[in-house]
Design a protein around this motif. Structure first.
Motif, PDB file in Angstrom:
ATOM      1  N   GLU A 248       0.827  -1.209   0.000  1.00 36.14           N
ATOM      2  CA  GLU A 248       0.000   0.000   0.000  1.00 36.14           C
ATOM      3  C   GLU A 248       0.858   1.256   0.000  1.00 36.14           C
ATOM      4  N   LEU A 249       1.956   1.237   0.762  1.00 41.61           N
ATOM      5  CA  LEU A 249       2.860   2.385   0.792  1.00 41.61           C
ATOM      6  C   LEU A 249       3.466   2.631  -0.587  1.00 41.61           C
ATOM      7  N   MET A 250       3.898   1.583  -1.270  1.00 36.82           N
ATOM      8  CA  MET A 250       4.472   1.743  -2.607  1.00 36.82           C
ATOM      9  C   MET A 250       3.454   2.320  -3.573  1.00 36.82           C
ATOM     10  N   LYS A 251       2.207   1.941  -3.394  1.00 35.29           N
ATOM     11  CA  LYS A 251       1.146   2.507  -4.248  1.00 35.29           C
ATOM     12  C   LYS A 251       0.994   3.996  -3.990  1.00 35.29           C
ATOM     13  N   LEU A 252       1.066   4.413  -2.738  1.00 31.94           N
ATOM     14  CA  LEU A 252       0.957   5.832  -2.408  1.00 31.94           C
ATOM     15  C   LEU A 252       2.107   6.627  -3.032  1.00 31.94           C
ATOM     16  N   PHE A 253       3.317   6.084  -2.962  1.00 26.29           N
ATOM     17  CA  PHE A 253       4.458   6.777  -3.566  1.00 26.29           C
ATOM     18  C   PHE A 253       4.369   6.777  -5.089  1.00 26.29           C
ATOM     19  N   THR A 254       3.954   5.670  -5.661  1.00 24.24           N
ATOM     20  CA  THR A 254       3.811   5.602  -7.112  1.00 24.24           C
ATOM     21  C   THR A 254       2.764   6.596  -7.593  1.00 24.24           C
ATOM     22  N   ASP A 255       1.654   6.692  -6.882  1.00 22.97           N
ATOM     23  CA  ASP A 255       0.578   7.597  -7.276  1.00 22.97           C
ATOM     24  C   ASP A 255       1.008   9.063  -7.236  1.00 22.97           C
ATOM     25  N   MET A 256       1.974   9.408  -6.360  1.00 20.92           N
ATOM     26  CA  MET A 256       2.430  10.795  -6.302  1.00 20.92           C
ATOM     27  C   MET A 256       3.641  11.036  -7.211  1.00 20.92           C
ATOM     28  N   ASN A 257       3.977   9.994  -8.013  1.00 18.07           N
ATOM     29  CA  ASN A 257       5.107  10.121  -8.938  1.00 18.07           C
ATOM     30  C   ASN A 257       6.404  10.412  -8.183  1.00 18.07           C
ATOM     31  N   TYR A 258       6.597   9.684  -7.099  1.00 16.16           N
ATOM     32  CA  TYR A 258       7.761   9.883  -6.239  1.00 16.16           C
ATOM     33  C   TYR A 258       9.053   9.548  -6.974  1.00 16.16           C
ATOM     34  N   LYS A 259      10.074  10.359  -6.757  1.00 17.52           N
ATOM     35  CA  LYS A 259      11.309  10.222  -7.525  1.00 17.52           C
ATOM     36  C   LYS A 259      12.530   9.948  -6.657  1.00 17.52           C
ATOM     37  N   GLY A 260      12.308   9.664  -5.401  1.00 16.30           N
ATOM     38  CA  GLY A 260      13.442   9.540  -4.494  1.00 16.30           C
ATOM     39  C   GLY A 260      13.908   8.117  -4.271  1.00 16.30           C
ATOM     40  N   TRP A 261      14.600   7.944  -3.157  1.00 14.07           N
ATOM     41  CA  TRP A 261      15.203   6.675  -2.790  1.00 14.07           C
ATOM     42  C   TRP A 261      14.444   6.042  -1.629  1.00 14.07           C
ATOM     43  N   ILE A 262      14.182   4.752  -1.757  1.00 15.55           N
ATOM     44  CA  ILE A 262      13.622   3.954  -0.678  1.00 15.55           C
ATOM     45  C   ILE A 262      14.801   3.217  -0.044  1.00 15.55           C
ATOM     46  N   LEU A 263      15.117   3.537   1.204  1.00 15.76           N
ATOM     47  CA  LEU A 263      16.345   3.050   1.825  1.00 15.76           C
ATOM     48  C   LEU A 263      16.043   1.958   2.848  1.00 15.76           C
ATOM     49  N   LEU A 264      16.700   0.826   2.668  1.00 16.60           N
ATOM     50  CA  LEU A 264      16.505  -0.333   3.526  1.00 16.60           C
ATOM     51  C   LEU A 264      17.268  -0.151   4.834  1.00 16.60           C
ATOM     52  N   GLU A 265      16.522  -0.072   5.917  1.00 17.57           N
ATOM     53  CA  GLU A 265      17.083   0.056   7.264  1.00 17.57           C
ATOM     54  C   GLU A 265      16.794  -1.265   7.985  1.00 17.57           C
ATOM     55  N   ALA A 266      17.591  -2.287   7.645  1.00 16.55           N
ATOM     56  CA  ALA A 266      17.287  -3.664   8.028  1.00 16.55           C
ATOM     57  C   ALA A 266      17.468  -3.906   9.516  1.00 16.55           C
ATOM     58  N   ARG A 267      16.746  -4.880  10.021  1.00 20.01           N
ATOM     59  CA  ARG A 267      16.791  -5.204  11.448  1.00 20.01           C
ATOM     60  C   ARG A 267      17.193  -6.650  11.724  1.00 20.01           C
ATOM     61  N   THR A 268      17.083  -7.527  10.723  1.00 18.27           N
ATOM     62  CA  THR A 268      17.379  -8.941  10.933  1.00 18.27           C
ATOM     63  C   THR A 268      18.875  -9.203  10.775  1.00 18.27           C
ATOM     64  N   SER A 269      19.274 -10.449  10.984  1.00 15.21           N
ATOM     65  CA  SER A 269      20.692 -10.817  10.908  1.00 15.21           C
ATOM     66  C   SER A 269      20.881 -12.019   9.989  1.00 15.21           C
ATOM     67  N   PRO A 270      20.724 -11.835   8.686  1.00 16.05           N
ATOM     68  CA  PRO A 270      20.883 -12.959   7.757  1.00 16.05           C
ATOM     69  C   PRO A 270      22.333 -13.418   7.682  1.00 16.05           C
ATOM     70  N   ALA A 271      22.539 -14.697   7.367  1.00 14.44           N
ATOM     71  CA  ALA A 271      23.889 -15.233   7.259  1.00 14.44           C
ATOM     72  C   ALA A 271      24.638 -14.596   6.090  1.00 14.44           C
ATOM     73  N   ASP A 272      23.916 -14.311   5.007  1.00 10.99           N
ATOM     74  CA  ASP A 272      24.515 -13.715   3.808  1.00 10.99           C
ATOM     75  C   ASP A 272      23.777 -12.409   3.517  1.00 10.99           C
ATOM     76  N   ARG A 273      24.354 -11.311   3.935  1.00  4.75           N
ATOM     77  CA  ARG A 273      23.677 -10.023   3.804  1.00  4.75           C
ATOM     78  C   ARG A 273      23.549  -9.572   2.349  1.00  4.75           C
ATOM     79  N   VAL A 274      24.539  -9.867   1.531  1.00  5.16           N
ATOM     80  CA  VAL A 274      24.460  -9.478   0.120  1.00  5.16           C
ATOM     81  C   VAL A 274      23.319 -10.229  -0.560  1.00  5.16           C
ATOM     82  N   ALA A 275      23.200 -11.511  -0.287  1.00  5.50           N
ATOM     83  CA  ALA A 275      22.082 -12.284  -0.835  1.00  5.50           C
ATOM     84  C   ALA A 275      20.750 -11.741  -0.328  1.00  5.50           C
TER      85      ALA A 275
END
Length: 292
Positions: A248-275
């Motif tokens: 729903e959030l992506m739809k709101l940004f798409t509808d406003m023709n958003y041109k910025g960056w969506i930045l991942l502020e991760a909280r989990t601890s995966p074994a392979d972060r690049v993957a």
């Protein structure tokens, strides 16, 4: 990562929709890019990577924008000499990864006025750093509404502080990105009250994807209440964790023709972060396709 089977199922079902990505107009602040893009905040997944490793991993994963969080292993701080700042700028220039700016902990809600002043002056120093390394702004935050003073007084103080650092940002060609953060201040009505008193055009809202976004009257209404102040960075957590309505959030940004960056502020601890970063990019692109 946990729940791999359910995540793969989510991706496969979403991709089956077969909807093409929508392309947006170029961004004004950054180098021209055709659409919303996924980047990384160094919080958690990048906190122990030095700068060469950070750039290499982001490039491999396809997350081509990064917000540098303070006190992380990349070592990009105001203690850098003029020559060291030039070297950081060159590293980014020679990489496809863009330095979007700095993620600071500066805030202006304190009752101790000496502390407020310290945070204002610190913000200004890091704005200069951002300019020197070729970035475009700094992330700051309100972090609460102290009970011992009126809400109105603190809101006015935060806005006044933002106007002061915003003037410096304008002079340096930078942005001040105000993260929707902190007990009470992460409620959108309070963030709106702050921005009703912000006059500097260089001061923008950094949407933070908090559970409080869903409080009455709901996500869309809260989003619309600050929409006109939204800047060029947004913070999200993992798109396949928790119950936040990211589609729903992506739809709101798409509808406003958003041109910025969506930045991942991760909280989990995966074994392979690049993957894991690659997986998040795949989910992100699917959500954009479905938001068209």
């Amino acid at each position: 990562m946990d729940n791999n089977q359910s995540r793969r199922s989510f991706i496969q079902k979403s991709l089956a929709a077969g909807v093409g990505l929508s392309f947006l107009e170029p961004a004004a602040v950054f180098a021209k890019r055709p659409k919303m893009n996924l980047g990384l905040v160094t919080y958690q997944w990048g906190k122990d990577w030095d700068l060469p490793t950070l750039l290499a991993n982001c490039e491999e994963a396809g997350l081509l924008g990064v917000e540098l969080r303070t006190e992380h292993a990349h070592g990009v701080e105001t203690s850098l000499s003029a020559q060291e700042r030039k070297e950081v700028k060159k590293r980014f220039k020679d990489s496809p990864v863009k330095c979007l700016g700095y993620g600071s902990n500066y805030a202006y809600h304190y009752t101790d006025q000496a502390k407020v002043r310290e945070n204002i002056e610190g913000t200004k120093k890091y704005l200069q750093l951002c300019k020197d390394i070729g970035a475009s702004g700094i992330k700051v935050k309100p972090n609460g509404l102290p009970a011992e003073v009126s809400k109105e007084k603190t809101i006015a103080q935060i806005a006044q502080s933002l106007n002061e650092v915003g003037k410096t940002a304008s002079d340096l060609g930078q942005l001040v990105r105000v993260e929707v953060h902190g007990k009470l201040t992460q409620q959108l009505p309070n963030m709106k009250a702050i921005f009703d008193q912000v006059t500097e055009k260089s001061v923008k809202v950094c949407w933070n994807s908090n559970d409080q976004d869903l409080m009455a009257p709901g996500l869309e209404a809260n989003f619309n209440s600050v929409k006109k102040w939204l800047g060029d960075t947004v913070h999200i957590r993992e798109l396949n964790e928790g119950n936040y309505p990211y589609q729903e959030l992506m739809k709101l940004f798409t509808d406003m023709n958003y041109k910025g960056w969506i930045l991942l502020e991760a909280r989990t601890s995966p074994a392979d972060r690049v993957a894991a970063m690659k997986e998040q990019l795949e989910i992100f692109n699917t959500m954009l396709a479905n938001a068209k």
